[in-house]
Design an enzyme around this catalytic site. Structure first.
Site, PDB file in Angstrom:
ATOM      1  N   TYR A 119      -2.450  -1.860 -10.731  1.00 54.61           N
ATOM      2  CA  TYR A 119      -2.330  -1.972  -9.084  1.00 54.61           C
ATOM      3  C   TYR A 119      -1.970  -3.256  -8.395  1.00 54.61           C
ATOM      4  CZ  TYR A 119      -4.451  -2.037  -4.009  1.00 54.61           C
ATOM      5  OH  TYR A 119      -4.575  -2.486  -2.660  1.00 54.61           O
ATOM      6  N   VAL A 179       1.111  -3.596   3.801  1.00 58.59           N
ATOM      7  CA  VAL A 179       0.866  -5.152   4.619  1.00 58.59           C
ATOM      8  C   VAL A 179       2.112  -6.122   4.606  1.00 58.59           C
ATOM      9  CG1 VAL A 179      -1.259  -5.693   4.639  1.00 58.59           C
ATOM     10  CG2 VAL A 179       0.000  -6.125   1.961  1.00 58.59           C
ATOM     11  N   LYS A 225       0.635   3.558  -3.046  1.00 61.15           N
ATOM     12  CA  LYS A 225      -0.948   5.044  -3.111  1.00 61.15           C
ATOM     13  C   LYS A 225      -0.363   5.752  -3.121  1.00 61.15           C
ATOM     14  CE  LYS A 225      -3.726   0.571  -1.169  1.00 61.15           C
ATOM     15  NZ  LYS A 225      -4.159   0.173  -0.129  1.00 61.15           N
ATOM     16  N   SER A 255       1.242  -0.970   0.149  1.00 58.01           N
ATOM     17  CA  SER A 255      -0.127   0.041   0.028  1.00 58.01           C
ATOM     18  C   SER A 255       0.808   1.501   0.061  1.00 58.01           C
ATOM     19  CB  SER A 255      -0.932   0.207   1.286  1.00 58.01           C
ATOM     20  OG  SER A 255      -1.663  -0.785   1.316  1.00 58.01           O
ATOM     21  N   TYR A 276      -4.103   3.122   7.609  1.00 53.99           N
ATOM     22  CA  TYR A 276      -5.402   2.776   7.508  1.00 53.99           C
ATOM     23  C   TYR A 276      -6.174   3.601   8.813  1.00 53.99           C
ATOM     24  CZ  TYR A 276      -2.995  -0.409   5.839  1.00 53.99           C
ATOM     25  OH  TYR A 276      -1.189  -1.366   4.276  1.00 53.99           O
TER      26      TYR A 276
HETATM   27  N1  GLU Z   1      -1.626  -5.323  -2.397  1.00 50.32           N
HETATM   28  C1  GLU Z   1      -2.417  -5.633  -0.872  1.00 50.32           C
HETATM   29  C2  GLU Z   1      -4.110  -5.546  -1.015  1.00 50.32           C
HETATM   30  O1  GLU Z   1      -4.653  -4.976  -2.665  1.00 50.32           O
HETATM   31  C3  GLU Z   1      -2.169  -3.766  -0.686  1.00 50.32           C
HETATM   32  C4  GLU Z   1      -2.376  -4.062   0.768  1.00 50.32           C
HETATM   33  C5  GLU Z   1      -2.095  -3.272   2.087  1.00 50.32           C
HETATM   34  O2  GLU Z   1      -1.094  -3.114   2.165  1.00 50.32           O
HETATM   35  O3  GLU Z   1      -3.012  -2.148   2.693  1.00 50.32           O
HETATM   36  O4  GLU Z   1      -5.000  -6.331  -0.379  1.00 50.32           O
END
Ligand code: GLU
Length: 305
Positions: free
Chosen positions: A189, A259, A64, A61, A241
């Site tokens: 993504y 994650v 992002k 993430s 989060y």
């Molecule tokens: N690739 C992970 C997902 O889409 C990223 C989630 C994350 O790092 O929060 O679930």
């Protein structure tokens, strides 16, 4: 400073035993839970290291932040925020609930999965290959690391098991939030989440943001100041989060976790920080990484509040 970082790693390595490695993407389950590494890049371009700072991990993430910057450059803020909101959430990072229950149908913010997938759909490119290559080259430029690439095993693992993200994306296609081909968007993504980096690479991204969009070591401007400001603001309110509020209280800097166990932090006017420790708490944040950042924030008085 290197001694401080080594001490922070030693003081907090015990926490690596507390969390759980993410296994919902099966390939992530292979990470070593004892890992803890830190890197700091100052706005003078100096770099300091501690612990397992050379260990590679997929940024998940943290990507992002990168794609939000690129989407803002490609589209401007009005178009981006017509598709995705800027409000924090108390739901999990992969939650679907507010897509239907909120009046706007927009995903709440670009740091949760739904919002990130909507954001990525705005990145220019005639297909997923071209859009992803723009993201990859942008990441290589910010980190000054031409060797950044995807971890193909993680990419395949995520693509094979990413049904929740597929559900989010197809739902957003049905409401018009996503306008282009859903599978192409998801492919971008999944690739961006699988980009592999070290603490040093993500500390450099943080340093560029901390420096209002300019690379500290070369003076090159990567993004306009107002884009850096928007991204840092959203990191403060949404980057950890549904634990973003607690993070703001305890640590108090713009940050984004993933994650894979990485955390990128940008301390305005001072430094970028990259931390890695793969064992996560229930919300998906690195436990030892948070503890190490907390100690560092207290030692160096980093909180912006
Ligand atoms: N690739 C992970 C997902 O889409 C990223 C989630 C994350 O790092 O929060 O679930």
């Amino acid at each position: 400073m290197n001694r401080l970082l080594e001490a922070v790693v030693e003081n907090n390595r015990q926490w690596t035993k507390e969390g759980k490695i993410a296994t919902y993407i099966p390939e992530l389950g292979k990470a070593d839970p004892n890992t803890l590494g830190i890197c700091i890049t100052t706005l003078h371009g100096e770099e300091y290291f501690g612990g397992d700072y050379e260990t590679k991990f997929t940024i998940q993430s943290i990507s992002k932040v990168i794609t939000l910057m690129l989407a803002l450059l490609d589209n401007g803020r009005d178009r981006v925020f017509s598709k995705v909101g800027v409000e924090p959430t108390a739901d999990a990072f992969n939650s679907i609930i507010t897509l239907e229950t909120k009046n706007t149908q927009k995903p709440l913010n670009p740091m949760i999965n739904a919002g990130a997938i909507a954001t990525v759909s705005l990145i220019e490119g005639k297909n997923s290959e071209e859009a992803f290559n723009r993201i990859l080259n942008f990441t290589r430029k910010i980190t000054g690391n031409p060797d950044i690439n995807i971890n193909k095993d993680v990419y395949n693992s995520e693509k094979a098991t990413g049904h929740r993200n597929r559900a989010l994306a197809y739902f957003m296609k049905s409401t018009g939030v996503i306008e282009n081909d859903v599978e192409e968007v998801l492919d971008v993504y999944f690739r961006q989440c699988s980009m592999e980096a070290t603490c040093k690479d993500i500390a450099r991204i943080g340093a560029m943001l901390a420096n209002d969009g300019v690379l500290p070591w070369s003076g090159e401007r990567i993004i306009p100041r107002h884009v850096a400001r928007i991204v840092k603001t959203i990191m403060v309110t949404c980057g950890l989060y549904d634990a973003s509020g607690q993070f703001a209280v305890e640590i108090g800097v713009p940050a984004k976790s993933g994650v894979g166990g990485g955390i990128l932090a940008a301390v305005p006017g001072r430094m970028g920080i990259g931390v890695l420790s793969p064992a996560l708490d229930a919300r998906g944040n690195s436990i030892a990484g948070l503890k190490a950042l907390e100690e560092l924030s207290k030692e160096l008085d980093l909180s912006i509040f």
